[in-house]
Design a protein around this motif. Structure first.
Motif, short mmCIF file in Angstrom:
data_model
loop_
_atom_site.label_atom_id
_atom_site.label_comp_id
_atom_site.label_asym_id
_atom_site.label_seq_id
_atom_site.Cartn_x
_atom_site.Cartn_y
_atom_site.Cartn_z
N ALA A 44 0.84 -1.20 0.00
CA ALA A 44 0.00 0.00 0.00
C ALA A 44 0.87 1.25 0.00
N VAL A 45 1.95 1.22 0.77
CA VAL A 45 2.84 2.37 0.78
C VAL A 45 3.40 2.60 -0.62
N ALA A 46 3.88 1.53 -1.23
CA ALA A 46 4.45 1.64 -2.57
C ALA A 46 3.40 2.16 -3.56
N ARG A 47 2.21 1.61 -3.49
CA ARG A 47 1.14 2.02 -4.38
C ARG A 47 0.93 3.53 -4.28
N GLU A 48 0.82 3.98 -3.04
CA GLU A 48 0.54 5.40 -2.83
C GLU A 48 1.68 6.27 -3.36
N LEU A 49 2.85 5.73 -3.38
CA LEU A 49 4.01 6.50 -3.85
C LEU A 49 4.26 6.29 -5.34
N GLY A 50 3.41 5.49 -5.98
CA GLY A 50 3.57 5.27 -7.40
C GLY A 50 4.75 4.37 -7.74
N MET A 51 5.19 3.58 -6.79
CA MET A 51 6.26 2.62 -7.10
C MET A 51 5.67 1.22 -7.08
N VAL A 52 6.53 0.30 -7.34
CA VAL A 52 6.14 -1.08 -7.22
C VAL A 52 6.69 -1.61 -5.89
N SER A 53 6.00 -2.53 -5.28
CA SER A 53 6.30 -2.86 -3.89
C SER A 53 7.75 -3.30 -3.69
N SER A 54 8.25 -4.07 -4.62
CA SER A 54 9.60 -4.60 -4.39
C SER A 54 10.65 -3.49 -4.40
N ALA A 55 10.30 -2.33 -4.95
CA ALA A 55 11.27 -1.24 -4.97
C ALA A 55 11.59 -0.76 -3.56
N LEU A 56 10.63 -0.91 -2.67
CA LEU A 56 10.86 -0.45 -1.30
C LEU A 56 12.02 -1.19 -0.65
N TYR A 57 12.27 -2.39 -1.15
CA TYR A 57 13.31 -3.20 -0.51
C TYR A 57 14.70 -2.61 -0.73
N ARG A 58 14.80 -1.67 -1.68
CA ARG A 58 16.08 -0.99 -1.84
C ARG A 58 16.31 -0.04 -0.68
N TYR A 59 15.24 0.34 -0.01
CA TYR A 59 15.34 1.33 1.06
C TYR A 59 15.19 0.71 2.45
N PHE A 60 14.31 -0.27 2.53
CA PHE A 60 14.14 -0.97 3.80
C PHE A 60 14.15 -2.47 3.51
N PRO A 61 15.09 -3.20 4.08
CA PRO A 61 15.25 -4.62 3.75
C PRO A 61 14.02 -5.46 4.04
N SER A 62 13.15 -4.98 4.90
CA SER A 62 11.95 -5.76 5.21
C SER A 62 10.93 -4.85 5.86
N ARG A 63 9.73 -5.39 5.99
CA ARG A 63 8.68 -4.62 6.64
C ARG A 63 9.08 -4.27 8.07
#
Lengths: 234, 234
Positions: free
Chosen positions: B39-58
Motif C-alpha cells: 500500500a505504501v508503494a502504491r501510494e508513492l507510485g512505485m512497485v512494492s519490491s522497490a521499497l526493498y532498496r530502502y528498507f530490507p523488510s517490513r
DNA sequence: GTCTATAACGAGATAGAC
DNA sequence: GTCTATCTCGTTATAGAC
C-alpha cells in the motif's frame, strides 16, 4: 437423544479448547501478529476452513484468547489473595502486595498473553462487550482490598485535589457504596501505575536500566499499597 | 562525480523520507498491524519490491518508525520543558508536570505511534540497538529535572528500602553522578508509572472508568513529581 | 443440521532476474 | 527501479459425509 446431543456438544467443547490451546502455543512462540488460522489448523490436522465452525474469524479467536487471558490473571490474583497470610496489622498491605506480585508473576510467565490484554489493542480493535467483565476482575479485587482495609480501621484517605471532587464521587459510587471518594481516585491511579511497572518490565523498557527487578517491584508495589491507605498512619 | 553521488544520495534520502511519511500516515490511519509495504508503494507510485532498496523488510520500516516516534515524544517533551514557566518555588514541579502533560498530549494525538513504542513489542521483539538512544530521551529529561531540583535545594529523597541499596547505587551512577541513590529509584519508578497512566488511557482501559481524564492525569502527574522530591518539604 | 474437505479469490511479503 | 514468481494468509463458496 440428549446423549447424542451431549456427545456432540462435548466434542465441540473439546475441539474449541484444542484450537485455543494450540493458538495460545503459537501466541507464546511468535506473538499475536503472527498467529495464523492456517497454522493452527495444520497443527491440529484439520483444514483451515474447518476452524470457521468454531470461530467466525481470526479476530474472534483472538477475542476468546483475550477473555481467557483476563480470566487467567484474575484467577492468579484471586488465588494469591485467598492464600495470603492474614496476620495482624499489616494484613491488608500483605494481601495487596501478594496480589501485585501474582499479577507480575503471571505477566512474566505469559508475556504474549499479557501483551494481548495490556499492550496495544491488536486487530481492528473494537473491544467487544464480552471482555469488560473478565477485564475488571483484577481491578475489582484491588478495590475490595482497599474497601476491607477502610472498613476495618477507617484509614485516612489521601487528600483530594479540588478539580477531582466530582469525578471522585462518581467513581466511588461505581466502585462500591462504602468507599471514600478520595480513595477511589487513589485506587484507580494505583491500578494504572501498577500495570505501568509491569508493562515496562515485560515489554523490555527496563533492559539495561533496572537489574534487581524483584526488589524494585516489591518496593514499588508496597508503596502503592501505602498510598491507598492500607497501613494505619502511626 | 561527487556531485552525482551527492545527487544520488540526496534522492535516496528524499525517497526514504517519503516512504516513512506515507508509512506514518497509514500507521496513524490503520495501526501497525495493517501497515503494508504494498500500500505504501502504491501510494508513492512505485512497485512494492522497490521499497526493498530502502528498507530490507517490513520490520525494518517499522523499526525506523519506532525510532522516529521515540524522537517525536522526546522532542515534544523537551519543547514543553524549555517553554515551561520558571517562576519560583514550584519551578521544578511546574516543569515536571509540563513534560508529563506534553507526553500525554503527544500520545493522545498519535495513539498508533505511541502503541508502537510503548505497547507490545511488535515483530519478533528484538529491540535493535539503534532504538535505545532515542528511547531514553524522555526518561533522561525527567532525570534532569529531578537533578536540577536536588541541586537547587537539596530536597530530602524518599526513604530507600534496604534490599534496594545496591540497585540504587548502580542506578544513580548510571543516571548521573550528583543524584542521590534513593532518588534514582524513585525516578525510574515514577517514569514507569507515568507511562502506565498514559497507556491505560490511550489503550482504552479507562473507558467507562475515568471520565475527567485531564484532571485525573494532572493530579497524578503532580503527585508523581512530589514523590521524586520536586517540592521542598514545608 | 452439523461438520469437514476441496478449491478458489484477493492480498500480502519477499527473492531474483532483468 | 520494474517484473515475475513463490509462498503464506484470511476468507468464502460449494459439495459431500456423519
Amino acid at each position: 437423544m440428549t446423549a447424542v446431543q451431549g456427545a456432540r456438544a462435548r466434542a465441540r467443547i473439546e475441539i474449541t479448547a484444542a484450537i485455543k490451546d494450540e493458538a495460545r502455543r503459537q501466541l507464546a512462540a511468535d506473538g499475536a501478529a503472527k498467529l495464523s488460522l492456517r497454522a493452527v489448523a495444520r497443527e491440529l490436522g484439520m483444514v483451515s476452513s474447518a476452524l470457521y465452525r468454531y470461530f467466525p474469524s481470526r479476530d474472534d479467536l483472538l477475542t476468546a484468547l483475550i477473555i481467557d487471558a483476563y480470566d487467567a490473571v484474575g484467577a492468579a490474583a484471586e488465588k494469591a489473595h485467598a492464600t495470603a497470610e492474614t496476620d495482624a496489622p499489616r494484613a491488608h498491605l500483605t494481601r495487596w502486595t501478594a496480589v501485585c506480585r501474582a499479577v507480575r508473576a503471571w505477566a512474566l510467565a505469559h508475556p504474549h498473553e499479557y501483551a494481548l490484554i495490556y499492550g496495544s489493542p491488536v486487530p481492528g480493535y473494537t473491544a467487544p462487550q464480552d471482555t469488560v467483565g473478565p477485564a475488571s476482575r483484577t481491578g475489582l479485587l484491588l478495590v475490595s482490598i482497599a474497601r476491607a482495609a477502610y472498613r476495618d480501621k477507617g484509614v485516612a484517605p489521601p487528600p483530594l485535589p479540588a478539580p477531582l471532587t466530582g469525578e471522585a464521587a462518581r467513581l466511588a459510587a461505581a466502585l462500591g457504596p462504602d468507599l471514600p471518594p478520595a480513595l477511589s481516585i487513589a485506587l484507580v491511579s494505583a491500578w494504572a501505575q501498577l500495570f505501568g511497572l509491569i508493562s515496562f518490565e515485560v515489554f523490555g523498557q527496563f533492559n539495561r536500566v533496572v537489574e534487581d527487578r524483584d526488589a524494585f517491584f516489591d518496593s514499588a508495589a508496597e508503596r502503592l499499597g501505602r498510598e491507598v491507605g492500607l497501613l494505619p498512619k502511626p
